[in-house]
Design an enzyme around this catalytic site. Sequence first.
Site, mmCIF file in Angstrom:
data_model
loop_
_atom_site.group_PDB
_atom_site.id
_atom_site.type_symbol
_atom_site.label_atom_id
_atom_site.label_comp_id
_atom_site.label_asym_id
_atom_site.label_seq_id
_atom_site.Cartn_x
_atom_site.Cartn_y
_atom_site.Cartn_z
ATOM 1 N N GLY A 47 -19.342 -14.290 17.071
ATOM 2 C CA GLY A 47 -19.595 -15.731 16.969
ATOM 3 C C GLY A 47 -19.971 -16.083 15.544
ATOM 4 N N GLY A 87 -21.448 -11.433 7.290
ATOM 5 C CA GLY A 87 -21.943 -12.012 8.545
ATOM 6 C C GLY A 87 -22.880 -11.063 9.274
ATOM 7 N N THR A 134 -13.105 -11.010 15.931
ATOM 8 C CA THR A 134 -14.006 -9.880 15.675
ATOM 9 C C THR A 134 -13.957 -8.938 16.875
ATOM 10 O OG1 THR A 134 -15.473 -11.088 14.227
ATOM 11 C CG2 THR A 134 -16.478 -9.308 15.495
ATOM 12 N N ARG A 164 -19.806 -13.305 0.966
ATOM 13 C CA ARG A 164 -20.475 -13.591 2.254
ATOM 14 C C ARG A 164 -20.359 -12.411 3.232
ATOM 15 N NH1 ARG A 164 -19.020 -13.841 7.994
ATOM 16 N NH2 ARG A 164 -20.436 -15.302 8.966
HETATM 17 N N1 ASP Z 1 -19.650 -12.757 13.736
HETATM 18 C C1 ASP Z 1 -18.559 -12.683 12.807
HETATM 19 C C2 ASP Z 1 -19.049 -13.133 11.451
HETATM 20 O O1 ASP Z 1 -19.769 -14.117 11.367
HETATM 21 C C3 ASP Z 1 -17.384 -13.518 13.212
HETATM 22 C C4 ASP Z 1 -16.938 -13.432 14.652
HETATM 23 O O2 ASP Z 1 -17.601 -12.816 15.459
HETATM 24 O O3 ASP Z 1 -15.877 -13.987 14.979
HETATM 25 O O4 ASP Z 1 -18.658 -12.563 10.468
#
Ligand code: ASP
Length: 314
Positions: free
Chosen positions: A234, A213, A183, A211
Site C-alpha cells: 500500500g 517506502g 508490490t 525515496r
Molecule cells: N508499499 C510500497 C511502497 O510504498 C508500494 C506498494 O505496496 O504497492 O513502496
Amino acid sequence: MTIAKATGNSHLSTPRFQPRLLIHGGAGTLFKGRLSPEREVLARTGLQQALEQAKSALEHSALEAVSIAVSVLEDCPAFNAGRGAVYTHEGTQEMDAAIMLGSTQAAGAIAGVKGIKNPIQAARQVLEHSPHVFLVGSGAETFARERGCVFAEPAYFHSDYRWQQLLSIRNSQSTALDHNLGTVGAVALDAHGVLAAATSTGGMTNKRYGRVGDSPLIGCGTYASPWGAISATGHGEYFIRSAFAATIANRLRYSKTPLHIICEEALEDIAQLGGGGGVIALDAQGNFAMPFNTGRMYRGTVTLSSSPEIDIYA
Ligand code: ASP
C-alpha cells in the site's frame, strides 16, 4: 473505509498447526475498476506458480518458502517488483526488498538498487552473509555482486506498460501506486513452527530523490518474530509512520486479540492517517489473515496438504 476480510483459524479445527504460505501481489489504491483479462491472467499465473514452486519448502524452511515465492513473483512482469518494477521520475527502476526469519529475528534488506534480477535474493544474502541488516544504493549493489547475485540489463526490466504509466503522471507533482497493483510479498509457517516474511517492490511510479517506502524497512512493511510474520502493501509513507508490521507482531505477542482483528485495526490506523493498502499475516498457531481496504489485493495461500487458492477482488 471498509475492510475486506480473509481469515482462517486452523488451530480451532486441527490439533496441530498447518504449515502454510500466504502471498500477495499488491493492493494498489488508485485504479478502482477491474483488470483487463490479459493482466488478470498474467497475475493469476504468476501467483499460481509462486504457490506451487514454494509449497514443498514448507516441509523444511519458511525462509526458503518465502524467498522462492517472492523470486517467482519478481520474475513475473505483472508485478511491481524485479522484472516489472515501476519507473522513477528520472526513468530509472530502483528496487527495495526485505526478508526476515521469525525464530532468530535475523533480517536482511536492500533499497534503491538497480539491475539486480531478484532483489529478494540480495536481501537474503544480507541476512545470511553480512554483519549489517540494511544496505542501500551502490553499496548494496557491490555487496550483491560480491555474493554472486545475478544482474540483468535495463532491457530485461523495461516494459512499455510501466513506461506509459510514468509518462501519464510525470508532469504532475504526485507519485502513484501502480494502477494495476504490484508490490509482492510472502509469509510462511514451516513444519518446524518457524515463521518468515519477505517483501519486494519497485516502490511508487514517479518517485524522486532516492525515496524508499515501507517494504524494505524492518518493522514497517516487513516483519517476522516467533509470534507472527507480516508483509504489507500500500501507500508506504503511511505504513512507515504507523510502524505497521512490528505493531502487529508485538500486539500478537502481548495481547490475546485474534490475528485478524489486529490486522484490521492496523489497517484502520492507516486509513485514519489517510492511507490505503493491505496485509498478509500468519501467527505461530497457523492462524492467518489477508485484509485490505482497497478495491482489491492479489493474494493466495497454500498448505502442504492443499492446492493453491487465489483471489483478487474483495
Ligand atoms: N508499499 C510500497 C511502497 O510504498 C508500494 C506498494 O505496496 O504497492 O513502496
